[in-house]
Write a protein that holds these residues in place. Sequence first.
Motif, PDB file in Angstrom:
ATOM      1  N   THR A   1      81.137  36.402 -51.333  1.00  0.00           N
ATOM      2  CA  THR A   1      80.834  34.975 -51.398  1.00  0.00           C
ATOM      3  C   THR A   1      81.303  34.247 -50.144  1.00  0.00           C
ATOM      4  O   THR A   1      82.435  34.378 -49.705  1.00  0.00           O
ATOM      5  N   ASN A   2      80.427  33.438 -49.588  1.00  0.00           N
ATOM      6  CA  ASN A   2      80.727  32.640 -48.393  1.00  0.00           C
ATOM      7  C   ASN A   2      81.238  31.248 -48.766  1.00  0.00           C
ATOM      8  O   ASN A   2      81.027  30.798 -49.888  1.00  0.00           O
ATOM      9  N   PRO A   3      81.884  30.576 -47.807  1.00  0.00           N
ATOM     10  CA  PRO A   3      82.375  31.099 -46.531  1.00  0.00           C
ATOM     11  C   PRO A   3      83.604  31.961 -46.782  1.00  0.00           C
ATOM     12  O   PRO A   3      84.606  31.490 -47.319  1.00  0.00           O
ATOM     13  N   ALA A   4      83.507  33.230 -46.385  1.00  0.00           N
ATOM     14  CA  ALA A   4      84.492  34.222 -46.802  1.00  0.00           C
ATOM     15  C   ALA A   4      85.914  33.883 -46.366  1.00  0.00           C
ATOM     16  O   ALA A   4      86.869  34.185 -47.079  1.00  0.00           O
ATOM     17  N   ALA A   5      86.078  33.250 -45.198  1.00  0.00           N
ATOM     18  CA  ALA A   5      87.430  32.932 -44.721  1.00  0.00           C
ATOM     19  C   ALA A   5      88.130  31.943 -45.639  1.00  0.00           C
ATOM     20  O   ALA A   5      89.294  32.136 -46.022  1.00  0.00           O
ATOM     21  N   ILE A   6      87.426  30.881 -46.011  1.00  0.00           N
ATOM     22  CA  ILE A   6      88.000  29.859 -46.890  1.00  0.00           C
ATOM     23  C   ILE A   6      88.223  30.419 -48.289  1.00  0.00           C
ATOM     24  O   ILE A   6      89.275  30.218 -48.904  1.00  0.00           O
ATOM     25  N   VAL A   7      87.243  31.143 -48.803  1.00  0.00           N
ATOM     26  CA  VAL A   7      87.360  31.732 -50.131  1.00  0.00           C
ATOM     27  C   VAL A   7      88.513  32.741 -50.174  1.00  0.00           C
ATOM     28  O   VAL A   7      89.306  32.760 -51.120  1.00  0.00           O
ATOM     29  N   ALA A   8      88.629  33.569 -49.146  1.00  0.00           N
ATOM     30  CA  ALA A   8      89.703  34.576 -49.110  1.00  0.00           C
ATOM     31  C   ALA A   8      91.074  33.922 -49.113  1.00  0.00           C
ATOM     32  O   ALA A   8      91.997  34.387 -49.795  1.00  0.00           O
ATOM     33  N   ASP A   9      91.232  32.836 -48.348  1.00  0.00           N
ATOM     34  CA  ASP A   9      92.525  32.136 -48.316  1.00  0.00           C
ATOM     35  C   ASP A   9      92.856  31.558 -49.685  1.00  0.00           C
ATOM     36  O   ASP A   9      93.986  31.683 -50.172  1.00  0.00           O
ATOM     37  N   ALA A  10      91.871  30.929 -50.325  1.00  0.00           N
ATOM     38  CA  ALA A  10      92.107  30.336 -51.647  1.00  0.00           C
ATOM     39  C   ALA A  10      92.459  31.403 -52.678  1.00  0.00           C
ATOM     40  O   ALA A  10      93.369  31.220 -53.498  1.00  0.00           O
ATOM     41  N   LEU A  11      91.749  32.531 -52.662  1.00  0.00           N
ATOM     42  CA  LEU A  11      92.014  33.593 -53.629  1.00  0.00           C
ATOM     43  C   LEU A  11      93.372  34.247 -53.386  1.00  0.00           C
ATOM     44  O   LEU A  11      94.065  34.622 -54.336  1.00  0.00           O
TER      45      LEU A  11
ATOM     46  N   ARG B 207      93.518  44.622 -55.906  1.00  0.00           N
ATOM     47  CA  ARG B 207      92.193  45.231 -56.092  1.00  0.00           C
ATOM     48  C   ARG B 207      91.097  44.175 -55.976  1.00  0.00           C
ATOM     49  O   ARG B 207      90.005  44.317 -56.529  1.00  0.00           O
ATOM     50  N   LEU B 208      91.411  43.131 -55.222  1.00  0.00           N
ATOM     51  CA  LEU B 208      90.473  42.056 -54.912  1.00  0.00           C
ATOM     52  C   LEU B 208      90.299  42.034 -53.398  1.00  0.00           C
ATOM     53  O   LEU B 208      91.253  41.797 -52.662  1.00  0.00           O
ATOM     54  N   MET B 209      89.088  42.302 -52.929  1.00  0.00           N
ATOM     55  CA  MET B 209      88.864  42.438 -51.498  1.00  0.00           C
ATOM     56  C   MET B 209      87.692  41.576 -51.052  1.00  0.00           C
ATOM     57  O   MET B 209      86.643  41.531 -51.711  1.00  0.00           O
ATOM     58  N   ASN B 210      87.865  40.878 -49.932  1.00  0.00           N
ATOM     59  CA  ASN B 210      86.819  40.039 -49.364  1.00  0.00           C
ATOM     60  C   ASN B 210      86.220  40.743 -48.156  1.00  0.00           C
ATOM     61  O   ASN B 210      86.945  41.188 -47.262  1.00  0.00           O
ATOM     62  N   ILE B 211      84.899  40.857 -48.155  1.00  0.00           N
ATOM     63  CA  ILE B 211      84.235  41.577 -47.066  1.00  0.00           C
ATOM     64  C   ILE B 211      82.987  40.827 -46.608  1.00  0.00           C
ATOM     65  O   ILE B 211      82.425  40.006 -47.336  1.00  0.00           O
TER      66      ILE B 211
ATOM     67  N   ILE C 168      88.494  41.895 -44.599  1.00  0.00           N
ATOM     68  CA  ILE C 168      89.423  40.761 -44.511  1.00  0.00           C
ATOM     69  C   ILE C 168      90.699  41.096 -45.285  1.00  0.00           C
ATOM     70  O   ILE C 168      90.637  41.415 -46.481  1.00  0.00           O
ATOM     71  N   VAL C 169      91.828  41.013 -44.607  1.00  0.00           N
ATOM     72  CA  VAL C 169      93.124  41.304 -45.234  1.00  0.00           C
ATOM     73  C   VAL C 169      94.165  40.306 -44.738  1.00  0.00           C
ATOM     74  O   VAL C 169      93.964  39.627 -43.728  1.00  0.00           O
ATOM     75  N   LYS C 170      95.289  40.231 -45.452  1.00  0.00           N
ATOM     76  CA  LYS C 170      96.390  39.374 -45.004  1.00  0.00           C
ATOM     77  C   LYS C 170      97.012  39.972 -43.752  1.00  0.00           C
ATOM     78  O   LYS C 170      97.246  41.184 -43.679  1.00  0.00           O
TER      79      LYS C 170
ATOM     80  N   ILE D 197      99.706  42.527 -38.437  1.00  0.00           N
ATOM     81  CA  ILE D 197      98.604  43.261 -37.798  1.00  0.00           C
ATOM     82  C   ILE D 197      98.345  42.686 -36.399  1.00  0.00           C
ATOM     83  O   ILE D 197      98.167  43.418 -35.424  1.00  0.00           O
ATOM     84  N   ILE D 198      98.318  41.347 -36.335  1.00  0.00           N
ATOM     85  CA  ILE D 198      98.234  40.615 -35.066  1.00  0.00           C
ATOM     86  C   ILE D 198      99.532  39.813 -34.976  1.00  0.00           C
ATOM     87  O   ILE D 198      99.639  38.728 -35.551  1.00  0.00           O
ATOM     88  N   PRO D 199     100.549  40.324 -34.292  1.00  0.00           N
ATOM     89  CA  PRO D 199     101.892  39.727 -34.370  1.00  0.00           C
ATOM     90  C   PRO D 199     101.988  38.290 -33.894  1.00  0.00           C
ATOM     91  O   PRO D 199     102.878  37.570 -34.349  1.00  0.00           O
ATOM     92  N   ASN D 200     101.093  37.860 -32.996  1.00  0.00           N
ATOM     93  CA  ASN D 200     101.188  36.483 -32.520  1.00  0.00           C
ATOM     94  C   ASN D 200     100.268  35.529 -33.284  1.00  0.00           C
ATOM     95  O   ASN D 200      99.905  34.459 -32.804  1.00  0.00           O
ATOM     96  N   LEU D 201      99.911  35.907 -34.511  1.00  0.00           N
ATOM     97  CA  LEU D 201      99.266  35.004 -35.460  1.00  0.00           C
ATOM     98  C   LEU D 201     100.113  34.953 -36.734  1.00  0.00           C
ATOM     99  O   LEU D 201     100.867  35.881 -37.014  1.00  0.00           O
ATOM    100  N   PRO D 202      99.997  33.882 -37.535  1.00  0.00           N
ATOM    101  CA  PRO D 202     100.815  33.757 -38.748  1.00  0.00           C
ATOM    102  C   PRO D 202     100.632  34.937 -39.712  1.00  0.00           C
ATOM    103  O   PRO D 202      99.529  35.482 -39.853  1.00  0.00           O
ATOM    104  N   ALA D 203     101.693  35.307 -40.374  1.00  0.00           N
ATOM    105  CA  ALA D 203     101.673  36.453 -41.287  1.00  0.00           C
ATOM    106  C   ALA D 203     100.707  36.256 -42.449  1.00  0.00           C
ATOM    107  O   ALA D 203     100.130  37.224 -42.961  1.00  0.00           O
ATOM    108  N   ASP D 204     100.529  34.982 -42.893  1.00  0.00           N
ATOM    109  CA  ASP D 204      99.676  34.741 -44.064  1.00  0.00           C
ATOM    110  C   ASP D 204      98.214  34.501 -43.705  1.00  0.00           C
ATOM    111  O   ASP D 204      97.398  34.215 -44.582  1.00  0.00           O
ATOM    112  N   ALA D 205      97.854  34.612 -42.425  1.00  0.00           N
ATOM    113  CA  ALA D 205      96.452  34.447 -42.027  1.00  0.00           C
ATOM    114  C   ALA D 205      95.605  35.562 -42.635  1.00  0.00           C
ATOM    115  O   ALA D 205      96.019  36.722 -42.659  1.00  0.00           O
TER     116      ALA D 205
END
Length: 440
Positions: free
Chosen positions: A147-157, A166-170, A341-343, A347-355
């Motif tokens: 479901t789009n927009p996946a970035a916003i939906v993934a953050d909310a979920l 076992r919930l994955m956004n792709i 899409i994962v937390k 993974i990218i150390p110079n971005l926030p951990a919860d991104a």
Amino acid sequence: MKKQRLVVAGSGSTYTMGMMMSLIEEKERFPLKEVVFYDIDEKRQERNAKATEVLFEERYPELDSFSYTTDKQKAFEGADFVFVQIRTGGLAMREKDEQIALKHGIVGQETCGPGGMAYGLRSIKDMIQLVKDIRKYSPDAWILNYTNPAAIVADALAREFPSDDRLMNICDMPIAIMISYAKLLQLDVWDLVPEYFGLNHFGWFTKIYDKEGNDHTERLKNLIIETGFKPEDTEIANDVSWQKTFEQARQMLIDFPEFLPNTYLQYYLYPEQMVDKEDPANTRARQVIEGRQKRVHDTCDFIIKEGTAENADLHVDIHGVFMVRAAESLAYNLAERFIVIVKNNGIIPNLPADAMVEVPCLLTSQGPQPFTVGEIPTFYKGLIEGQLAYEKLVVDSYFEKSKQKLIQALTLNRTVVNVSKAKAVIEDLIAANKGYWPEY
């Protein structure tokens, strides 16, 4: 090999028939005992379902059961996998979003800028409720959300279900781009091994290898610049809008040659050009309504009328194959590589951990196992941080019912960057989305 019970939530989607063709294509690798369609729109679902009944009788006789329902318990009880592709408000609301943005001289697009904000705010409530419904009847089912927009939906979920592993956004856009890479390189897309970083619809390929370890990145860049770039996936190859989008991706590579861009970056890097190309009377939503939706509906009606899918215009598309192959890897612990899409969590150390970042992962029976990307350069970090702040503020505004955070969000968004326009477009979107958005 265990046979799976698969539920397609949002089965009235115009992508459903392509997905069914993908299930047939992959039936040896992802065997199914039962497929169930679930949708709240009974009439829209029924067209796809009746056509699928014919299709499965002819091409998937091994299937034990196919059914369709609007009953949550019947759909979700005993599910192994749930593929989710809902669109709250339908294409009619998408068209309104795009027209409102264009009225204010801002990009009118489904997932970017004001359109993405509007669609995201509509999606969050229904997605949260849908996950709760699925978990009520199937606590251990894999939920693969498109479901789009996946970035916003993934953050909310992630905020609402922080411990649900076992919930994955792709999203299929990276693999759709890779199909075009494969064509240029004269390789099979599934033989490509990508390195990639970013947010959903906001990322870059840093390397493209093959499975033997050969690096094709520089050759690929040269081919794109010298010979051009066009969509190759059957679903979008003949779409004029997508053809122009891939042409613009070539220009992005010329302007910023360090990495290969996701096509959606055009809306953020060239917003004025994108607005100039759009027609409020013929929005992208209108093109989909009169194009893909009409084609899919006509095809289903043809199959139902003829009682056979033999001469129907059906094909396997990357949307479906990507979803099914991801499910295969999760179900049978194949540890195959997918961009999902994962937390962040370092993974990218110079971005926030919860991104919620979009990166390559191995998909195992324990879930996604991401590859470390490392620190990213300043330019890309700056772009991502601005987009990430916008996305988080949109989700904040949903949970806090804060109009001020909506204004902050759109002011940050590169398609707007103007307080007066942000305020004006938000007022129009609030009026248009009454009953869908929180009460601001």
